[in-house]
Design an enzyme around this catalytic site. Structure first.
Site, PDB file in Angstrom:
ATOM      1  N   LYS A 113       4.931   8.652   9.087  1.00  0.00           N
ATOM      2  CA  LYS A 113       4.741   7.992  10.387  1.00  0.00           C
ATOM      3  C   LYS A 113       5.779   8.389  11.446  1.00  0.00           C
ATOM      4  O   LYS A 113       5.726   9.494  11.952  1.00  0.00           O
ATOM      5  CB  LYS A 113       4.678   6.481  10.175  1.00  0.00           C
ATOM      6  CG  LYS A 113       3.587   6.147   9.122  1.00  0.00           C
ATOM      7  CD  LYS A 113       2.806   4.936   9.384  1.00  0.00           C
ATOM      8  CE  LYS A 113       1.828   4.696   8.232  1.00  0.00           C
ATOM      9  NZ  LYS A 113       0.605   4.073   8.558  1.00  0.00           N
ATOM     10  N   TYR A 171       0.868  -1.185   0.000  1.00  0.00           N
ATOM     11  CA  TYR A 171       0.000   0.000   0.000  1.00  0.00           C
ATOM     12  C   TYR A 171       0.895   1.221   0.000  1.00  0.00           C
ATOM     13  O   TYR A 171       1.884   1.270   0.730  1.00  0.00           O
ATOM     14  CB  TYR A 171      -0.903  -0.006   1.239  1.00  0.00           C
ATOM     15  CG  TYR A 171      -1.801   1.214   1.361  1.00  0.00           C
ATOM     16  CD1 TYR A 171      -2.872   1.402   0.491  1.00  0.00           C
ATOM     17  CD2 TYR A 171      -1.582   2.168   2.359  1.00  0.00           C
ATOM     18  CE1 TYR A 171      -3.704   2.524   0.610  1.00  0.00           C
ATOM     19  CE2 TYR A 171      -2.409   3.280   2.483  1.00  0.00           C
ATOM     20  CZ  TYR A 171      -3.474   3.454   1.612  1.00  0.00           C
ATOM     21  OH  TYR A 171      -4.289   4.552   1.738  1.00  0.00           O
ATOM     22  N   ASP A 216       9.305   2.615  -0.490  1.00  0.00           N
ATOM     23  CA  ASP A 216       8.304   3.281   0.331  1.00  0.00           C
ATOM     24  C   ASP A 216       8.563   2.862   1.782  1.00  0.00           C
ATOM     25  O   ASP A 216       8.171   1.782   2.217  1.00  0.00           O
ATOM     26  CB  ASP A 216       6.899   2.878  -0.117  1.00  0.00           C
ATOM     27  CG  ASP A 216       5.821   3.615   0.679  1.00  0.00           C
ATOM     28  OD1 ASP A 216       6.174   4.283   1.673  1.00  0.00           O
ATOM     29  OD2 ASP A 216       4.641   3.508   0.302  1.00  0.00           O
TER      30      ASP A 216
END
Ligand code: PMP
Length: 423
Positions: A265, A142, A237
């Site tokens: 994050k 994702y 990523d």
């Protein structure tokens, strides 16, 4: 009626599905989402006053637990000096320097506000720099809700079994090529089929949005070779793995150097702060130096940047990674033993403080394997643990994240709850 139920009823009449991000809705595990009032360390306290060991940790964003005093103080004092300027500040430079020093492949970096923005911008940069359109991505990874990156996605797209999303144009879908994770042969075939047309390969170096699936030995190296041989940019990523799997991210852990990296994050200390970076010659293709456009009113927001700096300062000074690894190993071993004792087939996917449980006896290497696990059993497990005061992610396709405040007591409580799970 609990206060969470009341709030959810109110929420549903003004927010689609009652939530601002789909997986929060408990859609795949059933029941009413729990509304939180506050968090402290490893724990969250809901609006009904119940306390839970929190293994979500804001989907991996919190490496030091909730309301870590150093981070809260840094954000509060920055806010008192002005919450947004839309002009450069000293701390942005410090945060950029910190990221560049931490990640071997990142020579320059630009700050944005979410992981989605980071991947979207990095992909535009890759296309602009190579003059090519296609992007290769892997099923079950994702990368945010970027139009061209949704097909075959993990996270909420997997949780709700959405095949693709209406609203994504055929053109955007057309520019995306997908292959199974951990399948070097399929990646090679995709390169062959689209020879000279792939701008970038985007990959989670440890997949964490189909549950946690570490890279098979050689997989990332193979992608590096394919990219180098054909002028395609390798984009890691690291929105989840960055500063979580280790201070230098997955690229340091696995010794593979991407051309571009996305972060989010942990680097924002729980605030909306993310980044993309990489080789200087590529990054300098961005406006205002080069022609590739990217911008943001709140990019490098002073409050988020202060929080991010505080989090990265803790990560550098305290080096929490060996202790996180120790606690994670204890938990992993305990989970395995606990399920085995109850005759429940389970496989644990883990890398550092990131892990997940797949209810299957098979090893999970890719999205097909993750889907093959018993997700109805995960839903029962989720509710069993919730009743025991432990909050897991409300989907078997999401990672569990440890923070530095999860200690032996919390692990013991979790393992006790596993012992009483009959399946
Ligand atoms: N990339 C990865 C690997 C992610 O896990 C996520 C979010 N979970 C994103 C990108 C998107 O980040 P955000 O939700 O901040 O847009």
């Amino acid at each position: 009626m609990t206060r969470s139920e009341e709030l959810f009823a109110r929420a549903r009449s003004v927010i689609p599905g009652g939530v601002d991000s789909p997986v929060r809705a408990f859609g795949s595990v059933g029941g009413t989402p729990i509304f939180y009032r506050r968090g402290e360390g490893a724990y969250v306290i809901d609006v009904d006053g119940r306390r839970y060991v929190d293994l979500v940790q804001s989907w991996g964003a919190l490496l030091f637990g909730h309301a870590r005093p150093e981070i809260v103080r840094a954000a509060a004092s920055a806010a008192a000096e002005g919450t947004s300027f839309g002009a450069p500040t000293e701390r942005e430079v410090e945060l950029a320097e910190t990221i560049v020093a931490a990640l071997p492949s990142v020579e320059m970096v630009r700050l944005v506000s979410s992981g989605t923005e980071a991947t979207m911008s990095a992909i535009r940069l890759a296309r602009g720099a190579t003059g090519r359109d296609l992007v290769l991505r892997f099923d079950g990874c994702y990368h945010g809700h970027v139009d061209g990156l949704l097909a075959g996605s993990g996270s909420g797209v997997a949780t709700f079994g959405i095949p693709g999303s209406p609203g994504v144009t055929a053109g955007a879908a057309h520019d995306t090529v997908t292959a199974p994770y951990n399948d070097p042969e399929a990646a090679r075939a995709a390169f062959e089929r689209h020879e000279g047309r792939l701008a970038a390969v985007i990959v989670e170096p440890v997949a964490a949005n189909m549950g946690v699936v570490p890279p098979a030995p050689g997989f990332l190296e193979h992608l590096r070779q394919l990219c180098t041989a054909s002028g395609t940019l390798l984009l890691f990523d690291e929105v989840i793995t960055g500063f979580r799997i280790g201070y230098g991210g997955a690229q340091t852990r696995f010794g593979v150097t991407p051309d571009l990296t996305t972060l989010g994050k942990v680097m924002g200390g729980g605030f909306p702060c993310a980044a993309f970076g990489g080789r200087a010659d590529l990054m300098e293709r961005l406006a205002p130096v080069g022609p590739i456009y990217q911008a943001g009113t709140l990019s490098g927001n002073p409050v988020a940047v202060a929080a991010g700096l505080a989090a990265l300062d803790l990560a550098r000074r305290l080096d929490p990674y060996p202790e996180l690894e120790r606690v994670a190993t204890t938990l992993e071993d305990g989970l395995r033993a606990g399920f085995a004792a109850n005759g429940i087939p389970a496989t644990i996917g883990r890398a550092g403080s990131m892990f997940s449980v797949f209810f299957t006896e098979r090893q999970v290497r890719d999205f097909a394997g993750a889907k093959d696990a018993d997700h109805a059993r995960y839903a029962r497990f989720f509710h069993h643990l919730l009743a025991e005061g432990i909050a897991l992610p409300p989907s078997g396709y999401e990672l569990w994240s440890l923070c530095t405040e999860h200690r032996d007591d919390e692990v013991a409580q979790l393992l006790e709850a596993v012992r009483s799970f009959a399946g």
